[in-house]
Write a protein that holds these residues in place. Structure first.
Motif, PDB file in Angstrom:
ATOM      1  N   ALA A  89      38.028  32.278  53.057  1.00  0.00           N
ATOM      2  CA  ALA A  89      37.671  30.864  52.957  1.00  0.00           C
ATOM      3  C   ALA A  89      36.997  30.530  51.628  1.00  0.00           C
ATOM      4  O   ALA A  89      36.703  29.369  51.352  1.00  0.00           O
ATOM      5  CB  ALA A  89      36.749  30.485  54.110  1.00  0.00           C
ATOM      6  N   ALA A  90      36.802  31.560  50.784  1.00  0.00           N
ATOM      7  CA  ALA A  90      36.037  31.364  49.552  1.00  0.00           C
ATOM      8  C   ALA A  90      36.786  30.566  48.497  1.00  0.00           C
ATOM      9  O   ALA A  90      36.183  29.987  47.601  1.00  0.00           O
ATOM     10  CB  ALA A  90      35.632  32.714  48.980  1.00  0.00           C
ATOM     11  N   GLY A  91      38.118  30.542  48.563  1.00  0.00           N
ATOM     12  CA  GLY A  91      38.895  29.854  47.542  1.00  0.00           C
ATOM     13  C   GLY A  91      39.076  30.704  46.305  1.00  0.00           C
ATOM     14  O   GLY A  91      38.584  31.837  46.211  1.00  0.00           O
ATOM     15  N   SER A  92      39.786  30.149  45.326  1.00  0.00           N
ATOM     16  CA  SER A  92      40.131  30.897  44.118  1.00  0.00           C
ATOM     17  C   SER A  92      38.895  31.392  43.381  1.00  0.00           C
ATOM     18  O   SER A  92      38.808  32.563  43.014  1.00  0.00           O
ATOM     19  CB  SER A  92      40.981  30.018  43.199  1.00  0.00           C
ATOM     20  N   ALA A  93      37.917  30.513  43.160  1.00  0.00           N
ATOM     21  CA  ALA A  93      36.725  30.917  42.404  1.00  0.00           C
ATOM     22  C   ALA A  93      35.979  32.038  43.110  1.00  0.00           C
ATOM     23  O   ALA A  93      35.477  32.966  42.467  1.00  0.00           O
ATOM     24  CB  ALA A  93      35.807  29.721  42.193  1.00  0.00           C
ATOM     25  N   GLY A  94      35.916  31.970  44.445  1.00  0.00           N
ATOM     26  CA  GLY A  94      35.223  33.009  45.188  1.00  0.00           C
ATOM     27  C   GLY A  94      35.912  34.355  45.080  1.00  0.00           C
ATOM     28  O   GLY A  94      35.258  35.393  44.940  1.00  0.00           O
ATOM     29  N   LEU A  95      37.250  34.363  45.128  1.00  0.00           N
ATOM     30  CA  LEU A  95      37.988  35.616  45.009  1.00  0.00           C
ATOM     31  C   LEU A  95      37.916  36.166  43.593  1.00  0.00           C
ATOM     32  O   LEU A  95      37.786  37.384  43.385  1.00  0.00           O
ATOM     33  CB  LEU A  95      39.443  35.409  45.420  1.00  0.00           C
ATOM     34  N   ILE A  96      37.985  35.286  42.602  1.00  0.00           N
ATOM     35  CA  ILE A  96      37.860  35.736  41.216  1.00  0.00           C
ATOM     36  C   ILE A  96      36.504  36.394  40.997  1.00  0.00           C
ATOM     37  O   ILE A  96      36.388  37.424  40.309  1.00  0.00           O
ATOM     38  CB  ILE A  96      38.064  34.557  40.243  1.00  0.00           C
ATOM     39  N   SER A  97      35.473  35.822  41.605  1.00  0.00           N
ATOM     40  CA  SER A  97      34.132  36.384  41.430  1.00  0.00           C
ATOM     41  C   SER A  97      34.023  37.788  42.004  1.00  0.00           C
ATOM     42  O   SER A  97      33.208  38.593  41.548  1.00  0.00           O
ATOM     43  CB  SER A  97      33.080  35.469  42.070  1.00  0.00           C
ATOM     44  N   GLY A 138      24.580  42.108  33.604  1.00  0.00           N
ATOM     45  CA  GLY A 138      24.840  41.616  34.951  1.00  0.00           C
ATOM     46  C   GLY A 138      26.332  41.476  35.195  1.00  0.00           C
ATOM     47  O   GLY A 138      27.149  41.503  34.266  1.00  0.00           O
ATOM     48  N   ASN A 139      26.690  41.323  36.448  1.00  0.00           N
ATOM     49  CA  ASN A 139      28.097  41.168  36.803  1.00  0.00           C
ATOM     50  C   ASN A 139      28.698  39.942  36.130  1.00  0.00           C
ATOM     51  O   ASN A 139      27.995  38.992  35.771  1.00  0.00           O
ATOM     52  CB  ASN A 139      28.241  41.052  38.321  1.00  0.00           C
ATOM     53  N   PHE A 140      30.011  39.952  35.961  1.00  0.00           N
ATOM     54  CA  PHE A 140      30.706  38.833  35.333  1.00  0.00           C
ATOM     55  C   PHE A 140      30.812  37.664  36.317  1.00  0.00           C
ATOM     56  O   PHE A 140      31.018  37.866  37.523  1.00  0.00           O
ATOM     57  CB  PHE A 140      32.113  39.253  34.895  1.00  0.00           C
ATOM     58  N   THR A 141      30.704  36.480  35.800  1.00  0.00           N
ATOM     59  CA  THR A 141      30.862  35.289  36.626  1.00  0.00           C
ATOM     60  C   THR A 141      32.336  34.908  36.670  1.00  0.00           C
ATOM     61  O   THR A 141      33.135  35.331  35.822  1.00  0.00           O
ATOM     62  CB  THR A 141      30.053  34.117  36.070  1.00  0.00           C
ATOM     63  N   SER A 142      32.702  34.083  37.641  1.00  0.00           N
ATOM     64  CA  SER A 142      34.087  33.609  37.707  1.00  0.00           C
ATOM     65  C   SER A 142      34.422  32.799  36.463  1.00  0.00           C
ATOM     66  O   SER A 142      35.555  32.839  35.968  1.00  0.00           O
ATOM     67  CB  SER A 142      34.313  32.785  38.977  1.00  0.00           C
ATOM     68  N   ALA A 143      33.430  32.076  35.918  1.00  0.00           N
ATOM     69  CA  ALA A 143      33.668  31.282  34.702  1.00  0.00           C
ATOM     70  C   ALA A 143      33.996  32.187  33.521  1.00  0.00           C
ATOM     71  O   ALA A 143      34.862  31.862  32.699  1.00  0.00           O
ATOM     72  CB  ALA A 143      32.454  30.421  34.391  1.00  0.00           C
ATOM     73  N   GLU A 144      33.327  33.328  33.411  1.00  0.00           N
ATOM     74  CA  GLU A 144      33.621  34.259  32.327  1.00  0.00           C
ATOM     75  C   GLU A 144      35.033  34.799  32.448  1.00  0.00           C
ATOM     76  O   GLU A 144      35.763  34.906  31.453  1.00  0.00           O
ATOM     77  CB  GLU A 144      32.606  35.407  32.333  1.00  0.00           C
ATOM     78  N   LEU A 145      35.426  35.131  33.654  1.00  0.00           N
ATOM     79  CA  LEU A 145      36.786  35.617  33.856  1.00  0.00           C
ATOM     80  C   LEU A 145      37.804  34.518  33.564  1.00  0.00           C
ATOM     81  O   LEU A 145      38.827  34.754  32.922  1.00  0.00           O
ATOM     82  CB  LEU A 145      36.952  36.119  35.285  1.00  0.00           C
ATOM     83  N   GLU A 146      37.539  33.321  34.029  1.00  0.00           N
ATOM     84  CA  GLU A 146      38.484  32.221  33.852  1.00  0.00           C
ATOM     85  C   GLU A 146      38.630  31.815  32.390  1.00  0.00           C
ATOM     86  O   GLU A 146      39.592  31.139  32.023  1.00  0.00           O
ATOM     87  CB  GLU A 146      38.054  31.032  34.700  1.00  0.00           C
ATOM     88  N   SER A 147      37.700  32.249  31.528  1.00  0.00           N
ATOM     89  CA  SER A 147      37.808  31.948  30.104  1.00  0.00           C
ATOM     90  C   SER A 147      38.967  32.702  29.461  1.00  0.00           C
ATOM     91  O   SER A 147      39.415  32.352  28.368  1.00  0.00           O
ATOM     92  CB  SER A 147      36.507  32.303  29.385  1.00  0.00           C
ATOM     93  N   GLY A 148      39.462  33.747  30.126  1.00  0.00           N
ATOM     94  CA  GLY A 148      40.580  34.527  29.600  1.00  0.00           C
ATOM     95  C   GLY A 148      40.194  35.595  28.599  1.00  0.00           C
ATOM     96  O   GLY A 148      41.064  36.326  28.105  1.00  0.00           O
ATOM     97  N   GLN A 149      38.916  35.724  28.285  1.00  0.00           N
ATOM     98  CA  GLN A 149      38.499  36.724  27.312  1.00  0.00           C
ATOM     99  C   GLN A 149      38.569  38.125  27.920  1.00  0.00           C
ATOM    100  O   GLN A 149      38.548  38.293  29.143  1.00  0.00           O
ATOM    101  CB  GLN A 149      37.056  36.444  26.864  1.00  0.00           C
ATOM    102  N   ASP A 150      38.691  39.134  27.053  1.00  0.00           N
ATOM    103  CA  ASP A 150      38.648  40.513  27.513  1.00  0.00           C
ATOM    104  C   ASP A 150      37.219  40.867  27.891  1.00  0.00           C
ATOM    105  O   ASP A 150      36.286  40.638  27.118  1.00  0.00           O
ATOM    106  CB  ASP A 150      39.133  41.463  26.413  1.00  0.00           C
ATOM    107  N   LEU A 151      37.049  41.416  29.075  1.00  0.00           N
ATOM    108  CA  LEU A 151      35.747  41.854  29.557  1.00  0.00           C
ATOM    109  C   LEU A 151      35.804  43.358  29.786  1.00  0.00           C
ATOM    110  O   LEU A 151      36.857  43.915  30.104  1.00  0.00           O
ATOM    111  CB  LEU A 151      35.382  41.134  30.857  1.00  0.00           C
TER     112      LEU A 151
END
Length: 261
Positions: A89-97, A138-151
């Motif tokens: 039920a978390a949605g896309s942002a929740g799963l990305i996180s 700290g852990n990566f946020t969904s916003a950091e992942l959604e930026s498309g940058q290499d982590l």
């Protein structure tokens, strides 16, 4: 049939406790390649994930690696696919996180075929500030992942000698679909031996929303190695891959029965 003369497909039965081995010509098909015509097909909600593993050299080994992944062809190694459907039920942002929550991987347990017991998948897992000389953060946020940058993050497997650094990136993010890619950027070593060179361990994760609270999951992992030490561990590879599926799907990772004993 001689070893290496055909593509060997190891199929995990839905009960997760038995195997059948057969030769064939089918190849893994992520949803990013052919829409929803995946190989293996998605297991339904509530069922054990579908798993296929392709191993050994083949006369046309490159055919087993889908060109749409962008991965270079390899003449030896292993391909492993996991396909399932789960409720979230978390949605896309929740799963990305969940992919960005690197430290939570320390809670993942898998069935060790060596010890015949549930064991931690990792002994260490840290997000890093950068690839070279990166410090724990700290852990990566969904916003950091959604930026498309290499982590970058590091992991220490219970069977490995040192931490391994991985690169992770998110592509094609959307409200109902996203793709995550990971790749080792440092070698995987055991004692004084190099088991996997940089780029030899790659994974592709494709998640797609099917309904308000239902998502499909397809993971394809490529293990490219000419070392005899990495051969013959198909059951271990399966158990680790399914443990990760359970983790991202919020299913207890040590749920009985294990995929392979």
């Amino acid at each position: 049939m001689s070893r290496g003369a055909a593509l060997i497909i190891l199929t995990v039965a839905s009960s997760g406790t038995s195997f059948s081995i057969r030769a064939g010509s089918e190849t893994p098909t992520p949803p990013s390649c052919e829409g929803d015509l995946t190989q293996p097909p998605y297991a339904p909600v509530g069922a054990a994930a579908a798993v296929r593993i392709w191993t050994d050299k083949t006369p046309h080994g490159s055919a087993a690696r889908p060109t749409c992944t962008g991965w270079q062809s390899a003449q030896s190694g292993t391909l492993l696919a996991v396909a399932g459907t789960f409720r979230a039920a978390a949605g896309s942002a929740g799963l990305i996180s969940r992919f960005g929550d690197i430290s939570s991987l320390l809670s993942v347990r898998y069935w060790s075929t060596t010890d015949q017991a549930w064991r931690p998948l990792l002994l260490a897992a840290r997000a890093l500030t950068k690839q070279v000389g990166g410090q724990p953060r700290g852990n990566f946020t969904s916003a950091e992942l959604e930026s498309g940058q290499d982590l970058y993050f590091s992991q220490k497997d219970g069977r490995a000698a040192t931490d391994v650094i991985y690169r992770m990136s998110l592509r094609k993010p959307g409200p109902d679909r996203f793709v995550v890619e990971t790749e080792n950027v440092t070698s995987v070593r055991w004692l004084a031996l190099t088991l996997l060179k940089p780029g030899d361990l790659r994974s592709l994760y494709v998640l797609k929303q099917r309904s308000t609270d239902t998502w499909s999951y397809y993971a394809l992992t490529s293990i490219t190695s000419s070392s005899w030490l990495t051969a013959g561990h198909e059951k271990s590879y399966i158990n680790r891959a399914v443990a990760l599926y359970r983790h991202f799907a919020s299913i207890p990772t040590d749920l009985e029965p294990p995929p392979a004993r």
